[in-house]
Design an enzyme around this catalytic site. Sequence first.
Site, PDB file in Angstrom:
ATOM      1  N   LYS A 252      81.721  13.845  34.329  1.00 41.59           N
ATOM      2  CA  LYS A 252      81.724  13.078  32.955  1.00 41.59           C
ATOM      3  C   LYS A 252      81.004  11.933  33.139  1.00 41.59           C
ATOM      4  O   LYS A 252      80.949  11.214  33.898  1.00 41.59           O
ATOM      5  CB  LYS A 252      83.227  12.701  32.938  1.00 41.59           C
ATOM      6  CG  LYS A 252      83.697  11.865  31.787  1.00 41.59           C
ATOM      7  CD  LYS A 252      85.108  11.631  31.491  1.00 41.59           C
ATOM      8  CE  LYS A 252      85.196  10.727  30.366  1.00 41.59           C
ATOM      9  NZ  LYS A 252      86.708  10.442  29.982  1.00 41.59           N
ATOM     10  N   ASP A 257      83.472   4.032  26.755  1.00 41.03           N
ATOM     11  CA  ASP A 257      84.441   4.738  25.975  1.00 41.03           C
ATOM     12  C   ASP A 257      85.323   3.896  25.071  1.00 41.03           C
ATOM     13  O   ASP A 257      86.129   3.214  25.653  1.00 41.03           O
ATOM     14  CB  ASP A 257      85.381   5.610  26.917  1.00 41.03           C
ATOM     15  CG  ASP A 257      86.432   6.327  26.127  1.00 41.03           C
ATOM     16  OD1 ASP A 257      86.350   6.431  24.913  1.00 41.03           O
ATOM     17  OD2 ASP A 257      87.609   6.838  26.793  1.00 41.03           O
ATOM     18  N   LYS A 264      90.655   2.107  21.384  1.00 40.35           N
ATOM     19  CA  LYS A 264      91.688   1.625  22.194  1.00 40.35           C
ATOM     20  C   LYS A 264      92.220   0.374  21.909  1.00 40.35           C
ATOM     21  O   LYS A 264      91.538  -0.384  21.080  1.00 40.35           O
ATOM     22  CB  LYS A 264      90.821   1.644  23.680  1.00 40.35           C
ATOM     23  CG  LYS A 264      90.611   3.105  24.192  1.00 40.35           C
ATOM     24  CD  LYS A 264      90.134   2.917  25.493  1.00 40.35           C
ATOM     25  CE  LYS A 264      89.682   4.085  26.289  1.00 40.35           C
ATOM     26  NZ  LYS A 264      90.671   5.052  26.584  1.00 40.35           N
ATOM     27  N   ASP A 335      89.753   9.854  21.270  1.00 41.13           N
ATOM     28  CA  ASP A 335      90.008   9.176  22.666  1.00 41.13           C
ATOM     29  C   ASP A 335      90.073  10.178  23.688  1.00 41.13           C
ATOM     30  O   ASP A 335      89.752   9.918  24.978  1.00 41.13           O
ATOM     31  CB  ASP A 335      90.998   8.089  22.653  1.00 41.13           C
ATOM     32  CG  ASP A 335      90.713   7.215  23.813  1.00 41.13           C
ATOM     33  OD1 ASP A 335      89.770   6.982  24.182  1.00 41.13           O
ATOM     34  OD2 ASP A 335      91.518   6.668  24.164  1.00 41.13           O
ATOM     35  N   GLU A 337      88.009  12.421  24.557  1.00 39.59           N
ATOM     36  CA  GLU A 337      86.412  12.860  24.276  1.00 39.59           C
ATOM     37  C   GLU A 337      85.816  13.395  25.619  1.00 39.59           C
ATOM     38  O   GLU A 337      85.210  14.361  25.479  1.00 39.59           O
ATOM     39  CB  GLU A 337      85.587  11.503  23.981  1.00 39.59           C
ATOM     40  CG  GLU A 337      85.103  10.737  25.123  1.00 39.59           C
ATOM     41  CD  GLU A 337      86.148   9.883  25.932  1.00 39.59           C
ATOM     42  OE1 GLU A 337      87.108   9.755  25.279  1.00 39.59           O
ATOM     43  OE2 GLU A 337      86.046   9.863  27.054  1.00 39.59           O
ATOM     44  N   ARG A 339      86.906  15.583  27.912  1.00 40.47           N
ATOM     45  CA  ARG A 339      87.100  16.865  27.968  1.00 40.47           C
ATOM     46  C   ARG A 339      86.178  17.714  27.231  1.00 40.47           C
ATOM     47  O   ARG A 339      85.853  18.794  27.210  1.00 40.47           O
ATOM     48  CB  ARG A 339      88.688  17.245  27.724  1.00 40.47           C
ATOM     49  CG  ARG A 339      89.159  17.230  26.414  1.00 40.47           C
ATOM     50  CD  ARG A 339      90.675  17.305  26.382  1.00 40.47           C
ATOM     51  NE  ARG A 339      91.119  15.995  26.843  1.00 40.47           N
ATOM     52  CZ  ARG A 339      92.319  15.693  26.883  1.00 40.47           C
ATOM     53  NH1 ARG A 339      93.203  16.827  26.937  1.00 40.47           N
ATOM     54  NH2 ARG A 339      92.893  14.551  27.467  1.00 40.47           N
TER      55      ARG A 339
END
Length: 503
Positions: A252, A257, A264, A335, A337, A339
């Site tokens: 990943k 993020d 978040k 969030d 994201e 996967r």
Amino acid sequence: MNNSVKAKTIDAVISVHIVTKSVLEQYLQQNIHLKEIFDMYSFEGSYKETLFLPESKIVYVGATLKSRTQHTDPYNKIDYFELGATIANTLSKTRINSYNIESLPIDTSKEQIKHLILGMKQGAWEFDMYKNPSSSKNKELNIKLSTELDIFLDDEDIKEMKIFHDGLILTRSLVEDIPEEINPSTIARIVQSHFGGFENVRIQEFGYLDLEEMGMNAINAVGRGSDHKPILTHVTISPSGGVKKRICLVGKGLTYDSGGLDIKTEGYMKTMKTDMAGSSTMFGVAKIITELGLMHTEVHWISAFAENMIGPNSYKSDDIITTYSGQTVEVHNTDAEGRLTLADALSYATLQDPDYIIDAATLTGACIQALSDYYTGLMGNDADLIRQLTDIFRSEGERTMYVEMPEVLRPWVQGSIADLINTSTGKRAGHITAGLFLSHFVDQRLFRNSKLTIDEPKSYPWVHLDIAGSSYNDSRNSLSKQGATGQGVRGIVKWIQTIDQNA
Ligand code: BES
Ligand code: ZN
Ligand code: ZN
């Protein structure tokens, strides 16, 4: 990334004594003075207990296990890597960087000594690129074995340890460094700088437009809200002999993020520079493998790098994405994201027709909730591969717990108006449902992208490592300090070497 500065050191040597219960008893019988000292500091020699005597420049380190949890805790054994890191941490404030290992338990193996030395070196390293050099504690240790110890480390061992050390530092630096420096726009140059010089390494890069043309819509969806558009890098390391095995390593690679439009909330965004730890892990593994060389195993490192940001172009909850595999996904939370980027990267990995696929990802907060931040969550679709990795991780001291992915939870990732959702309809076990989601992208029998020509679709043996907790700690980690751990790197390399030896 610039070279790190090093702390100022002084000329002196610290003697290291690893103390087990029997050694302790021996000491105490022979040396009344030492008995007094140990009593004074209540030093009992239990695992990771340390006693540093600055005047005599001696450090005693305990290596006696409490038997209480021996039957329930598979890691209740002396792990020499963590022991080494403990020593370095205890001595982090001294300005001495030379160490002489003077006594060890009688049955210590050469492998364990190598772990100890590597652990000490890793424990002494800190990310100091942005620090005033005068306050840096980063030390490059000079470690010798006392001549009394008849375990001999030859030049090959020393070279191998240096390769592992440098690879781990590469991983840890990438996790620590900031998204201003390491992002989808800069990563190609960084990858090039590490692999460009090797004849047996091929580097392929796919930018936003390439990805669009290929149909890697999940990667592009996640990354398109950022000024730094996504990139997929594919590094192929060829072995010196004929190819008998093929391994795909997928990481990943969220260089940041923010959560995206489902932003978040306070406190949860900080540390999200580490959301590319999966890629950093595989970067380090690939570098070590390139340096060590393999005989018959071809290694592919595949990472999708993206930045999950907010902008007029950001992807949204309610979007439906047609992934590279052709399976469609409803976005229920921007969030979740990782996967999505992994879905496309894993499908791409299956097209290399590998024997095994392993991914590492800072995928879920749920994994930290379930397993603590000391443990990697290991999931997978192949009992044999799961066993191989859990066994090797255990012997390397890579704290990992196997997590089942029961089929009864699979409906939780099923979509209502698309094939899948990127969250879960169940409230619990988010690390497991994330794993179940990923499993759809290593099984070509589920693919329906007519542009992909697949002769005999099959499901590939795959293991997923959720390293959300284990890759980085804000407080104390397996290296007994704050920050990136490099956890997983040593275990994955050892596993690849084992595959290669048996190929
Ligand atoms: N990068 C995070 C997971 C994470 C959390 C890594 C804490 C390291 C430390 C991931 O992209 C994420 O935000 N996951 C969500 C998924 C949820 C929205 C279904 C999570 O775990 O909360
Ligand atoms: Zn996220
Ligand atoms: Zn993430």
